[in-house]
Every structure is written in C-alpha cells, then in structure tokens.
Scaffold this active site. Structure first.
Site, mmCIF file in Angstrom:
data_model
loop_
_atom_site.group_PDB
_atom_site.id
_atom_site.type_symbol
_atom_site.label_atom_id
_atom_site.label_comp_id
_atom_site.label_asym_id
_atom_site.label_seq_id
_atom_site.Cartn_x
_atom_site.Cartn_y
_atom_site.Cartn_z
ATOM 1 N N GLY A 148 -3.903 -4.299 -4.502
ATOM 2 C CA GLY A 148 -4.672 -3.248 -5.155
ATOM 3 C C GLY A 148 -3.831 -2.020 -5.404
ATOM 4 C CG HIS A 149 -1.431 -1.246 -7.983
ATOM 5 N ND1 HIS A 149 -0.599 -1.321 -6.897
ATOM 6 C CD2 HIS A 149 -1.010 -2.210 -8.842
ATOM 7 C CE1 HIS A 149 0.287 -2.289 -7.094
ATOM 8 N NE2 HIS A 149 0.045 -2.852 -8.251
ATOM 9 C CE LYS A 181 3.035 -2.652 -4.471
ATOM 10 N NZ LYS A 181 2.651 -2.298 -3.087
ATOM 11 C CG ASP A 190 -1.786 -1.219 1.334
ATOM 12 O OD1 ASP A 190 -2.427 -1.582 0.335
ATOM 13 O OD2 ASP A 190 -1.790 -1.834 2.416
ATOM 14 C CD GLN A 197 0.398 -9.135 -2.259
ATOM 15 O OE1 GLN A 197 1.287 -9.606 -2.948
ATOM 16 N NE2 GLN A 197 -0.872 -9.236 -2.601
#
Length: 428
Positions: free
Chosen positions: A40-41, A16, A13, A223
């Site tokens: 998730g991005h 990225k 988180d 991650q």
C-alpha cells in the site's frame, strides 16, 4: 534520460508513494514490478489523501503512464474497485497498462491463504490473507492463471480445473472445507475480462521502446528489501522480489538499462507482521513513534511495530540492491527527542557484528548496539533546503548517510507533496 528503480530499504512502509509521487511530474512511466494488493502507498496531494494498494503511484500524475508489470499478481476485483474509486474522485485512469503475462489472484487463492494461516497457529507468518503467496506458488508450479487467459475461455477452463484438482483435495481432506466449483470460478473471471481488456498490453515491449526513446521510466517496488523472498528475513517475507533485481524480471527490462537505484529509508524503522526486529520498541518511545508517524498499514490496517533506525539493515540494503541514492522519509517524526538512539551494530553471542548475519538463528538473537545522537525540538516541516534544518537534524542525516553507504539525495519533512528537501536530483 534515466531508468530508475525505487524500492523500500527496510521492511516496507517507508514512504515509497511519496517518493514516486515527487518524481511523477518528470516521469513518463511508473511501473509496479512485483507484489499485489498486499502492498500500500499513501499519497497526499494538496488536502487529498489517496490510499493505493495495487495501482502504481504514478496514476495520480497527469501525463504519466502507470504500468502493472508481468511480475505483479492481480486481483481483478480489487483492481476494478480501486480504479472505480479513483474515477469517482476525478482521477483519469485511462492510461493504465497491464501486462498480459501478469498472474491473476482468484477466489481459491485467497481461501487457501486464509485457511493455511489459521492452520499454522503460533507459527503463522503474518500474511495479509489476500492470496498473494498461493498465487505465486501456482505461478512457480506452472498452474497459474494469467491475464491473457481471460480471452481464451477454453484455456481458462482447463487451467482452473487443473489448479482445483489438487487444491480441492487439500481443502476437503486437510482443512475440512467444501470443494470449490471450477465453473463458478471461470464464470467470475470471465466477468472481468471486458472491463480489463482496454488496459492489457505487451508492457515489456512498450517499456523497452520507451527507454530506447529516452523517456524516463520509474520501476516501483512494493514491500521492502527485508521482505524479499530471497534476501529478506525468511520465512517472514513476501512471495516475490522487491529488491532491485526483481525490477528486471518483473518488468522484462534488462539490468544494463537501469541507471539509478533509489532506496527509501524511514528515519526510524517499522515492520508489519511476524519476524525478528532487533530495534523494536515496547515502551513509550515506540508508542510515540507509532502515534506521531501514523504507523498503521495502508492495506492491512494493522499497527506497525516501531523501533529506532537500524544502520546494519541500511548497509545491507545498499549492498544487495546496488543503491545509488537514499530518500530519507519522516524525519519530522523525530522532532522532540532530546537524544535519538541509532543502531550501528549488533551483539550476537557476545560479539559485535556490523553486517547483517546470513544465519536466521543469529539474526533472531541479535541485540542492537546503539549510538546516541543529539535531537532537536524545532519544527522542520517548512524547511525547503538542507541548511534550513536545525544543526542537530543536519548532523543526524549526515550520520545516517555515512553509516548507510549511499548518499541521501532527498529528505521528507512532512506528509505533503511539497514537504520534501531535494538535495540531489534523481533525474540528473
């Protein structure tokens, strides 16, 4: 031209997606090499916000080929749903490539994941319940289902039946759940085959050829370093290798072809799920970081645990990844504090420790040793160069760079695509 690995240097988180998107216009391929839709991005393009879970961030950059590598586990329903959502918003997804060797998440993987986590009770790990761990377990146990199996019904059926022979015993006798019918699983998986087929390719060959031709390939980890199954805070980790070495195995590219390894660092620290977190805050400062930083998981929807910057973790990430650069994100979130604590070491059993302890017990008992740095109150979101930052913000960045062991080559000063200060080009 370089082949780059871009990964999280904390617990994930870190932003990225923003970093990948910043490079997207100059990159020919963006490759996810591990994880699944448990990562998730969030990428902001103009006034549009995109939440990506399984797809590489490069899918939002025209001219860039997004790749899902062999080290990723793919939920076909999630994949198709995410593609459909982007298509509806006018995003061209036709260039996506998926490795035929990537493993598939099936409905029985998600079932096993959820019932196991409930069974653990207070000992639960904090899994997302999306079947990631059980899919990787099947991969290692050699009873996994791969993307290429969708195109041979006989092999697919044999593999599903073999996997369920054991799982149904566990579900029925241990968890008191109904057995799962193999033919229904096969039918569902075959229903995805033709929709996915245009994207399936020998991605290892394509990526190696691209690097040999001088094209820019960016390997994007999900991650973060401290969630790596080998090098993270085990057992509170993911089931794959987000660290730099995972890019080689998860994409089929040799380590001699990697030119730069970029670690993404948040200007403070967060994590989701259970496990030790030395700098975690339970006071107003923690809530302030959570609120200003918008610290809610893109995929999980869970509030992130928040704490001050941990230089011990940053040094560890530099070491195990061989980092050549850092991208420091969310510096703007710290605006308004008179003083900002930074964890420079730990105290364990009365002793000062400056490197991450390898012992799980020691890390659980680690207490942060803080150094106070002066804060700033000026709005930094419009800063375009390092010299535009307030002196105290500059000093904060320089202090973090010195403590972390690798140069900070870019700084995020806001969530937008253009709200980034580039100090050194990642592509030089």
């Amino acid at each position: 031209m370089p082949a780059l690995v871009l990964l999280g240097a904390q617990w994930g988180d870190e932003g990225k997606g923003k970093a990948t998107d910043l490079l997207g216009g100059s990159v020919d391929y963006v490759v996810r090499y591990q994880g699944g839709n448990n990562a998730g991005h969030t990428v902001v393009v103009g006034d549009q916000k995109y939440a990506l879970h399984l797809l590489p961030s490069g899918i939002l950059s025209p001219g860039c080929t997004p790749v899902i590598g062999n080290g990723v586990v793919v939920d076909p329903a999630v994949l198709l749903s995410e593609l459909s959502g982007l298509n509806e918003r006018g995003v061209d997804t036709s260039k996506l490539l998926i490795s035929g060797n990537a493993h598939l998440i099936t409905p029985y993987h998600t079932t096993v994941d959820k019932v196991t986590e409930r069974f653990l009770g207070k000992r639960k790990i904090g899994t997302t319940g999306r079947g990631i761990g059980p899919t990787y377990a099947d991969k290692i146990n050699r009873v996994g289902i791969r993307v290429q199996d969708l195109y041979d019904e006989s092999i697919l059926t044999q593999k599903v039946e073999a996997a369920l022979d054991f799982k149904n015993q566990i579900l029925a006798k241990l968890y008191n759940r109904r057995a799962i019918e193999a033919d229904k699983i096969v039918e569902e998986l075959l229903g995805y085959a033709e929709q996915i087929k245009p994207f399936v390719a020998d991605t290892t060959l394509i990526l190696n050829n691209a690097i040999d031709e001088g094209k820019v390939v960016l390997f994007e980890g999900g991650q973060g370093t401290l969630l790596d199954v080998d090098h993270g805070t085990y057992p509170f980790v993911t089931s794959s290798n987000p660290t730099a070495g995972g890019a080689c195995t998860g994409a089929g590219v040799g380590p001699t072809k990697i030119n730069r390894v970029i670690g993404i660092l948040k200007a403070y620290t967060t994590r989701v799920g259970a496990g030790p977190f030395p700098t975690e805050l339970f006071d107003e400062d923690g809530e302030k970081l959570r609120t200003i930083g918008g610290e809610r998981g893109v995929t999980t929807g869970r509030d992130r645990r928040c704490g001050w910057f941990d230089a011990v973790i940053a040094r560890y990430a530099t070491r195990v990844n061989g980092l050549t650069d850092f991208f420091l994100t969310k510096l703007d979130v710290l605006t308004g504090w008179e003083q900002i604590p930074v964890c420079v070491a730990y105290e364990i059993d009365g002793k000062r420790v400056e490197e991450l302890p390898y012992s799980q017990t020691d890390f659980h008992h680690a207490k942060p040793v803080y150094e106070m740095l002066p804060g700033w109150s000026e709005d930094i979101s419009k800063a375009k160069t390092f010299s535009d930052l307030p002196k105290n913000a500059q000093a904060y960045v320089k202090a973090l760079e010195e403590m972390s062991g690798a140069p900070i080559s870019a700084i995020g000063v806001g969530p937008g695509r253009t709200e980034t200060i580039e100090i050194n080009s990642f592509l030089s």
